[in-house]
Design a protein around this motif. Sequence first.
Motif, short mmCIF file in Angstrom:
data_model
loop_
_atom_site.label_atom_id
_atom_site.label_comp_id
_atom_site.label_asym_id
_atom_site.label_seq_id
_atom_site.Cartn_x
_atom_site.Cartn_y
_atom_site.Cartn_z
N SER A 660 32.11 45.25 40.85
CA SER A 660 31.73 46.43 41.63
C SER A 660 30.55 46.08 42.53
O SER A 660 29.56 45.51 42.06
N SER A 661 30.66 46.43 43.81
CA SER A 661 29.60 46.19 44.78
C SER A 661 29.10 47.52 45.33
O SER A 661 29.90 48.43 45.59
N ASP A 662 27.80 47.63 45.55
CA ASP A 662 27.20 48.82 46.14
C ASP A 662 26.54 48.42 47.45
O ASP A 662 25.58 47.64 47.47
N PHE A 663 27.09 48.94 48.58
CA PHE A 663 26.58 48.59 49.89
C PHE A 663 25.73 49.72 50.50
O PHE A 663 25.58 49.82 51.71
N GLY A 664 25.20 50.58 49.63
CA GLY A 664 24.33 51.65 50.11
C GLY A 664 25.08 52.64 50.97
O GLY A 664 26.09 53.22 50.55
N GLU A 665 24.61 52.85 52.19
CA GLU A 665 25.23 53.82 53.09
C GLU A 665 26.65 53.43 53.48
O GLU A 665 27.43 54.27 53.93
N MET A 666 26.98 52.15 53.31
CA MET A 666 28.32 51.68 53.63
C MET A 666 29.29 51.85 52.47
O MET A 666 30.43 51.42 52.54
N GLY A 667 28.84 52.48 51.40
CA GLY A 667 29.74 52.80 50.31
C GLY A 667 29.78 51.75 49.21
O GLY A 667 29.01 50.79 49.19
N LYS A 668 30.73 51.94 48.29
CA LYS A 668 30.92 51.05 47.15
C LYS A 668 32.32 50.45 47.19
O LYS A 668 33.27 51.10 47.62
N VAL A 669 32.41 49.22 46.72
CA VAL A 669 33.71 48.52 46.68
C VAL A 669 33.95 48.01 45.27
O VAL A 669 33.10 47.32 44.69
N ASP A 670 35.10 48.36 44.70
CA ASP A 670 35.54 47.81 43.43
C ASP A 670 36.57 46.73 43.73
O ASP A 670 37.63 47.00 44.31
N TRP A 671 36.24 45.49 43.35
CA TRP A 671 37.12 44.35 43.58
C TRP A 671 37.91 44.06 42.31
O TRP A 671 37.40 44.22 41.20
N SER A 672 39.12 43.62 42.48
CA SER A 672 39.92 43.21 41.32
C SER A 672 40.83 42.06 41.71
O SER A 672 41.29 41.96 42.86
N LEU A 673 41.09 41.22 40.74
CA LEU A 673 41.99 40.09 40.95
C LEU A 673 42.72 39.83 39.65
O LEU A 673 42.10 39.74 38.58
N GLY A 674 44.03 39.75 39.72
CA GLY A 674 44.83 39.40 38.55
C GLY A 674 45.85 38.36 38.94
O GLY A 674 46.45 38.43 40.02
N ALA A 675 46.04 37.37 38.08
CA ALA A 675 46.98 36.30 38.38
C ALA A 675 47.73 35.92 37.11
O ALA A 675 47.18 35.95 36.01
N ASN A 676 48.99 35.59 37.28
CA ASN A 676 49.81 35.17 36.16
C ASN A 676 50.67 33.98 36.56
O ASN A 676 51.33 34.01 37.61
N TYR A 677 50.64 32.94 35.75
CA TYR A 677 51.58 31.82 35.88
C TYR A 677 52.44 31.81 34.64
O TYR A 677 51.93 31.86 33.51
N ASN A 678 53.75 31.77 34.83
CA ASN A 678 54.67 31.95 33.72
C ASN A 678 55.90 31.08 33.93
O ASN A 678 56.58 31.19 34.95
N LYS A 679 56.19 30.21 32.98
CA LYS A 679 57.35 29.33 33.07
C LYS A 679 58.16 29.40 31.79
O LYS A 679 57.64 29.16 30.70
N THR A 680 59.43 29.72 31.92
CA THR A 680 60.35 29.77 30.78
C THR A 680 61.33 28.61 30.87
O THR A 680 61.92 28.37 31.93
N GLU A 681 61.51 27.92 29.76
CA GLU A 681 62.48 26.83 29.67
C GLU A 681 63.47 27.12 28.55
O GLU A 681 63.11 27.70 27.52
N ILE A 682 64.70 26.72 28.74
CA ILE A 682 65.73 26.83 27.71
C ILE A 682 65.70 25.55 26.89
O ILE A 682 65.89 24.45 27.42
N THR A 683 65.44 25.67 25.60
CA THR A 683 65.36 24.49 24.73
C THR A 683 66.64 24.24 23.94
O THR A 683 66.83 23.16 23.40
#
Length: 845
Positions: A660-683
């Motif tokens: 979360s960032s607070d830029f005063g008169e320019m408002g507030k910004v909530d940043w988020s980042l999500g990442a997923n790496y997923n590999k399925t193999e048939i054994t």
Amino acid sequence: MKKLLFTTTALALFAPMAAQAADQTEPSSEIIVTGTRQTGMKAADSAAPIQLIGTQAFQSVGQQDLTQVLAQTLPSLNFQGFGGDTANLTLSAALRGINPNDTLVLINGKRRHTTANLAVLGGSPYSGSATTDLSFVPTNAIGRIEVLQDGAAAQYGSDAIAGVVNIMLKSADHGGSFTATGGSNYENGGKTAATALNLGFKLGDKGFVNVTGEYKFHDYTSHGNYDRRFFYSDGSLKTSILNSTQINGLKSFAGYPNVNNINGDARYSIYNLSFNAGYDVGSDAQVYAFGTYGNRNAKAYENYRSPDRVSGTTSTGTTVYPLSSGFQPQENIREEDFSLTTGIKGKAAQWNYDLSLTYGKDAVALYTINSANPTLYSMAQSASATALTGLQRNFYDGQLSNSEWVGNIDISRDFDLGMSKPLTLAFGGEYRQGNYSISQGEYASYIYGGAQSYPGFAPTDAGSYGRTSYAGYVDVAADPIEHLHVDVAGRYEHYSDFGSTVAGKFNARYDFSEKLGIRGTVSNGFRAPTLAEAYYSSVNVGPGSTFGQLPPNSAAAQTLGFAKLKAEKSTNFSVGFVAHPLPKLQITVDAYQIKIRDRIVPSGDIFGTLGTTVVSQAVVDALTSRGVSLADASSYAGIDIFTNGVDTRTRGVEATASYSSDFGEMGKVDWSLGANYNKTEITKVNPLPAAVYNAAAGQTDLLTQTAKDALTTATPRVKLIAGALWNIGKFSVNLRETLYGTTSQHISTDGTGNCAGGDTNTCRLMKIGTTFITDLNVGYKFTPKIRFDLGANNLFDKQAPTMPTINKGTTSERPLANNVYNAPLSFTPWGINGGYYYARVTVNF
């Protein structure tokens, strides 16, 4: 490895970007109830990865459907963009690249029943899905959603192999909100409308009731253009292979030359009602109840039929075509979904207790409309000297029903044993009774091959099937020393139809400081086959083909060499860390591995005949023994079946960051980042039974290459969601960028599905490259209680890639697969409909 490096680099870049405007306040954290039996646990302190989804997420997603909200919020969850046949009427979503059935859905911590509408989709990642239908949970009734991304069968029982979605309903005893949303796709149709009302009331002096009503409408979408059976790719007729009856019918059909609308969303309307209530009894107990009721009417197009598909000859020898323009059948469902939970919870002699009883039912009445039964009409016409009128067009196909009783008792207590924190001992039990039934359709819907496109359920398909199970669990959570948390759980469960299973889980977290903690889990789990997977039976009749879905628990399946379904078994490992390197900045990274043995998958198409060639007489006999007519099987006939066919191994990394960032008169910004790496193999892939094996016909494998791809490459291995929510004065701007990694699937070019892999004349690899999708929502508060939102999902209208055309310049010019030119690839991870814009008004009371 490149994808893993990309994910790690993105997180590393995110932290300093957000930190530039940091102030020195601590991030907020919410109390969770999922994945732990302890009270007061915060999401930030959890020993297992938990993601929280609040009401803000619903404001920034235009399509007011819970599946869409989850898919556009969670990087580890992917949604079904398009389904064939009845699967197009109830789309689903999958967590961590595993089948939707492997994710358990709870409402207020109680197991939710599943749909009766089984997705029978050869070669789809979502085939076999018969999970909870999230469309029947009103979004305005939801206070928050807790998503446990970890195996939890030892805590919750069957279905929790990939994780748990726990939907917590609103419990306010006053106020409420009203929302109205309208939107449409940029192109391809798909107008939508939704409205919802949520209200909270006091229940006497000691209770509350919170109620929600919701209505949702979604219109058809349509993709592609000309039907390859009658047209070339430029829209001109294949006059050299068509007769005059077909040509005249096509030209008079509404929408000519675009006569086939099979590729697109169903049209549906849904009415939902829900309530959540509680009343305090004395000082240490509460009686509670919550429930939902939903009603859906949905229709989806099937392939166009030419006028000569239905014909008859009068007793005087005159040929009659009652549907002179041809016809396009539709599949129609009218569905009711109901759930009610009642219980009492409280504290007695230092023991916490919760006793509850839940009943849930989903009933789907199926119809084939705007169709006809060709054989039945021909027989009737032959007895008349004049052309018959009043041809039956609509057919009742029967009903699917799935119901479940669940009784739970949960008991827990804290013991002060001189450790860093009190030890929590929890134990309890569960009893479940389920029933799945198929009721036959009307006579005309199934006799002599039935109505075109989707014959009704015959008497041989009909039946009622039950199952009971009981379970007991023990869970111990302790902090033996400061900063170390350990949770150990064990569960025994017995099913009346396949026996017993035992699951265990060891979960631990150690915090080196307030800024860094590590966590990990070792567990095993299971998933009981759904009764639908075990007993669903149907026939699908296409132009020139007849395929039967054979129940694996039937005598006919055992005659072919297939065993009755048994439980999937899993082994789960995960390890990760939680970091707070700066105030208001949290980073989590968790690596995981999920091994599933005896995974339930749909077989590839198993042929009985190809043209006039008999591939397997045993398959032909199995079909005819169930009353299936092969009269329409001029091209091919066969079966599909669910079976414990493969072992798989899924490895991945899930990472999140928030700031979360607070830029005063320019408002507030909530940043988020999500990442997923997923590999399925048939054994491991089990062999094809000898009774259906035919090397000369190429029928040698249980799974086609297309079906294998559905498990391994048809969903993206990489998905990343980056978001920024900027609040300034009365305005808010929510910008979300989603990256979908490469997906691919081999497609058979001859229509049989017998695809051996590789880019050859009979099998082609279709690949969708890495794609960025942008979502934007702009909100404005006219007053503190009235808000207006305008937004777009897929802002730049990224369309799904389309099926290529082959055999160009010949009379057999056609799409690579299916019947319509320029149809979208159904495994497109961001959906087939392109950009969607919407407007919404919200009034809070």
